[in-house]
Scaffold this motif. Structure first.
Motif, PDB file in Angstrom:
ATOM      1  N   VAL A   1       1.068  -1.221  -0.216  1.00 49.29           N
ATOM      2  CA  VAL A   1       0.012  -0.091  -0.057  1.00 49.29           C
ATOM      3  C   VAL A   1       0.694   1.167  -0.082  1.00 49.29           C
ATOM      4  N   ARG A   2       1.947   1.123   0.857  1.00 50.36           N
ATOM      5  CA  ARG A   2       2.968   2.234   0.866  1.00 50.36           C
ATOM      6  C   ARG A   2       3.318   2.760  -0.623  1.00 50.36           C
ATOM      7  N   ALA A   3       4.088   1.534  -1.139  1.00 46.77           N
ATOM      8  CA  ALA A   3       4.370   1.866  -2.411  1.00 46.77           C
ATOM      9  C   ALA A   3       3.516   2.393  -3.578  1.00 46.77           C
ATOM     10  N   ALA A   4       2.407   1.674  -3.387  1.00 48.73           N
ATOM     11  CA  ALA A   4       1.424   1.983  -4.448  1.00 48.73           C
ATOM     12  C   ALA A   4       0.730   3.623  -4.229  1.00 48.73           C
TER      13      ALA A   4
ATOM     14  N   ASP B   1      -2.853  -3.283  17.548  1.00 52.13           N
ATOM     15  CA  ASP B   1      -3.045  -3.450  19.115  1.00 52.13           C
ATOM     16  C   ASP B   1      -1.747  -3.978  19.748  1.00 52.13           C
ATOM     17  N   ASP B   2      -0.979  -4.897  18.849  1.00 48.22           N
ATOM     18  CA  ASP B   2       0.093  -5.422  19.392  1.00 48.22           C
ATOM     19  C   ASP B   2       1.310  -4.180  19.348  1.00 48.22           C
ATOM     20  N   ARG B   3       1.180  -3.304  18.534  1.00 43.30           N
ATOM     21  CA  ARG B   3       2.272  -2.185  18.420  1.00 43.30           C
ATOM     22  C   ARG B   3       1.847  -1.230  19.507  1.00 43.30           C
ATOM     23  N   CYS B   4       0.730  -1.134  19.901  1.00 44.72           N
ATOM     24  CA  CYS B   4       0.108  -0.123  20.988  1.00 44.72           C
ATOM     25  C   CYS B   4       0.876  -0.846  22.373  1.00 44.72           C
ATOM     26  N   ALA B   5       0.797  -2.329  22.289  1.00 43.67           N
ATOM     27  CA  ALA B   5       1.060  -2.628  23.549  1.00 43.67           C
ATOM     28  C   ALA B   5       2.641  -2.404  23.912  1.00 43.67           C
ATOM     29  N   PHE B   6       3.421  -2.156  22.955  1.00 44.30           N
ATOM     30  CA  PHE B   6       4.879  -1.513  23.155  1.00 44.30           C
ATOM     31  C   PHE B   6       4.644  -0.246  23.346  1.00 44.30           C
ATOM     32  N   CYS B   7       4.047   0.523  22.427  1.00 39.70           N
ATOM     33  CA  CYS B   7       3.919   1.803  22.396  1.00 39.70           C
ATOM     34  C   CYS B   7       2.468   2.316  22.576  1.00 39.70           C
ATOM     35  N   PRO B   8       1.924   2.743  23.900  1.00 41.72           N
ATOM     36  CA  PRO B   8       0.582   3.072  23.958  1.00 41.72           C
ATOM     37  C   PRO B   8       0.051   4.292  23.070  1.00 41.72           C
ATOM     38  N   ASP B   9       1.128   5.229  22.892  1.00 48.64           N
ATOM     39  CA  ASP B   9       0.859   6.457  21.998  1.00 48.64           C
ATOM     40  C   ASP B   9       1.147   6.179  20.580  1.00 48.64           C
ATOM     41  N   TYR B  10       1.344   4.647  20.074  1.00 49.35           N
ATOM     42  CA  TYR B  10       1.495   4.625  18.701  1.00 49.35           C
ATOM     43  C   TYR B  10       0.770   5.379  17.851  1.00 49.35           C
ATOM     44  N   THR B  11       1.315   6.009  16.756  1.00 49.17           N
ATOM     45  CA  THR B  11       0.441   6.732  15.733  1.00 49.17           C
ATOM     46  C   THR B  11       0.838   6.077  14.306  1.00 49.17           C
ATOM     47  N   PRO B  12      -0.160   5.531  13.647  1.00 47.81           N
ATOM     48  CA  PRO B  12      -0.036   4.694  12.472  1.00 47.81           C
ATOM     49  C   PRO B  12       0.615   5.680  11.300  1.00 47.81           C
ATOM     50  N   TYR B  13       1.461   5.113  10.364  1.00 53.78           N
ATOM     51  CA  TYR B  13       1.801   5.887   9.371  1.00 53.78           C
ATOM     52  C   TYR B  13       0.310   6.250   8.366  1.00 53.78           C
ATOM     53  N   GLN B  14       0.609   7.227   7.272  1.00 53.63           N
ATOM     54  CA  GLN B  14      -0.553   7.751   6.543  1.00 53.63           C
ATOM     55  C   GLN B  14      -1.199   6.364   5.985  1.00 53.63           C
ATOM     56  N   TRP B  15      -0.156   5.643   5.324  1.00 55.37           N
ATOM     57  CA  TRP B  15      -0.659   4.389   4.325  1.00 55.37           C
ATOM     58  C   TRP B  15      -1.250   3.413   5.213  1.00 55.37           C
ATOM     59  N   GLU B  16      -1.098   3.348   6.579  1.00 56.69           N
ATOM     60  CA  GLU B  16      -1.830   2.275   7.287  1.00 56.69           C
ATOM     61  C   GLU B  16      -3.224   2.821   7.422  1.00 56.69           C
ATOM     62  N   GLU B  17      -3.183   4.221   7.696  1.00 54.29           N
ATOM     63  CA  GLU B  17      -4.709   4.878   7.950  1.00 54.29           C
ATOM     64  C   GLU B  17      -5.394   4.674   6.653  1.00 54.29           C
ATOM     65  N   VAL B  18      -4.811   4.661   5.462  1.00 55.65           N
ATOM     66  CA  VAL B  18      -5.469   4.658   4.069  1.00 55.65           C
ATOM     67  C   VAL B  18      -6.087   3.486   4.209  1.00 55.65           C
ATOM     68  N   TRP B  19      -5.244   2.354   4.456  1.00 56.55           N
ATOM     69  CA  TRP B  19      -5.749   0.923   4.367  1.00 56.55           C
ATOM     70  C   TRP B  19      -7.044   0.581   5.255  1.00 56.55           C
ATOM     71  N   ARG B  20      -6.993   1.152   6.476  1.00 55.96           N
ATOM     72  CA  ARG B  20      -8.064   1.192   7.492  1.00 55.96           C
ATOM     73  C   ARG B  20      -9.346   1.849   6.904  1.00 55.96           C
ATOM     74  N   ASP B  21      -9.151   3.071   6.319  1.00 63.93           N
ATOM     75  CA  ASP B  21     -10.240   3.762   5.778  1.00 63.93           C
ATOM     76  C   ASP B  21     -10.897   3.080   4.654  1.00 63.93           C
ATOM     77  N   ALA B  22      -9.913   2.373   3.831  1.00 62.88           N
ATOM     78  CA  ALA B  22     -10.640   1.638   2.743  1.00 62.88           C
ATOM     79  C   ALA B  22     -11.529   0.433   3.151  1.00 62.88           C
ATOM     80  N   LEU B  23     -11.017  -0.333   4.255  1.00 62.97           N
ATOM     81  CA  LEU B  23     -11.666  -1.445   4.931  1.00 62.97           C
ATOM     82  C   LEU B  23     -13.088  -0.979   5.383  1.00 62.97           C
ATOM     83  N   GLU B  24     -12.829   0.090   6.086  1.00 64.62           N
ATOM     84  CA  GLU B  24     -14.092   0.671   6.773  1.00 64.62           C
ATOM     85  C   GLU B  24     -15.329   0.884   5.622  1.00 64.62           C
ATOM     86  N   HIS B  25     -14.652   1.851   4.272  1.00 62.08           N
ATOM     87  CA  HIS B  25     -15.738   1.674   3.598  1.00 62.08           C
ATOM     88  C   HIS B  25     -16.216   0.917   2.947  1.00 62.08           C
TER      89      HIS B  25
END
Length: 309
Positions: free
Chosen positions: A123-126, A181-205
């Motif tokens: 997704v990042r590369a695309a 969730d696994d990443r947030c276990a190590f870093c509670p304030d973990y912020t996804p990269y913008q392409w990760e958020e795009v994939w999530r937005d696509a799945l929600e749509h």
């Protein structure tokens, strides 16, 4: 008066700056920086201006804290309150650390937890050709409010297999959220990269809009509605209306097919996908018997859906 500074979320920015400086991995630090830039952009400021505001007013957040002194007040009302809350926090932290140990055994290292998945990397590369430096809030050309542009959808479909049914979208969504969730276990304030958020937005749509008029499709749609209800924030009302419209259309189509006693090829294909998703261990012959199709048809669908099974 600096209007930007007055609208800056200094509490959140202060936490994110801590991750920028002390993140466990380079990925965490980069993600925190991107989050900080978005916070500054919302206030109409550059990142440097926003950070300088923190440096010039180090105690501003504390002075505005409406809960300052709350623990002392509660202790006077309920003796032992501080000890109980401290014990609860310690127990919560213990559980977090235990989970981190379990994740380390599963992944092998903390870096592996934060490493991009094959889908995230694709997704990042695309989406890279669609990046827009001027769109500091959302990152991509003409992208805003979580609504993917036609160009973004085209890029995704050329890079990964985009789910075609509610069941497939739900499985992909759950996999994505589990990794976050696994990443947030190590870093509670973990912020996804913008392409990760795009994939999530696509799945929600897709979960809001895909049509899958089968019993399993309707069941999964209801599971998604429960997830939406527990998100902890209000979505745009139009999205909820789209979701209800999709559920209603699927339900009406399903009822009509049951009442008529006729099953179309699309109905049979939907049942095959349902059975493969819910009972992947069944043989092709057994699924074929239940759905009223040939074992070869089931085999074709199994190979097509294999990445998601």
């Amino acid at each position: 008066m600096n209007i930007g500074a007055s609208t800056l979320d200094t509490d959140k920015l202060r936490k994110v700056r801590g991750l920028m400086d002390r993140g466990a991995t380079a990925g965490e630090q980069a993600a925190a920086r991107a989050k900080a830039e978005r916070i500054a952009q919302q206030a109409g400021m550059t990142l440097q201006q926003a950070l300088s505001t923190l440096d010039s007013t180090p105690s501003a957040a504390q002075s505005r804290n409406p809960f300052a002194g709350f623990d002392d007040w509660m202790e006077s009302k309920e003796p032992g309150y501080k000890a109980r809350t401290a014990a609860e926090r310690a127990e919560k932290e213990r559980k977090r650390l235990d989970r981190c140990q379990e994740l380390l055994r599963r992944y092998g290292s903390e870096d592996a937890v934060f490493a991009p998945t094959s889908i995230e990397e694709a997704v990042r590369a695309a989406l890279e050709p669609l990046e827009d430096p001027e769109n500091r809030m959302w990152g991509y050309c003409e992208y805003s409010g979580g609504k993917l542009t036609p160009a973004m959808w085209e890029a995704l479909r050329g890079a990964v297999r985009v789910p075609e049914t509610v069941q497939e979208a739900w499985a992909a969504y759950q996999a994505h959220e589990a990794r976050q969730d696994d990443r947030c276990a190590f870093c509670p304030d973990y912020t996804p990269y913008q392409w990760e958020e795009v994939w999530r937005d696509a799945l929600e749509h897709l979960l809001d809009n895909l049509r899958t008029p089968s019993a399993e499709g309707i069941k999964v749609r209801l599971m998604w509605m429960r997830e939406v209800a527990n998100l902890g924030y209000a979505r745009d009302m139009c999205r909820d209306i789209d979701l209800i419209d999709a559920l209603e259309a699927d339900f009406n189509a399903f009822v009509a097919s049951v009442q008529s006693g006729r099953r179309t090829a699309a109905d049979k294909a939907a049942q095959v996908r349902d059975l493969l998703g819910s009972n992947p261990g069944l043989s092709d012959r057994e699924i074929a018997r239940r759905a009223g199709v040939s074992p070869q048809t089931v085999g074709n669908w199994r190979r097509r859906l294999k990445p998601n099974l």
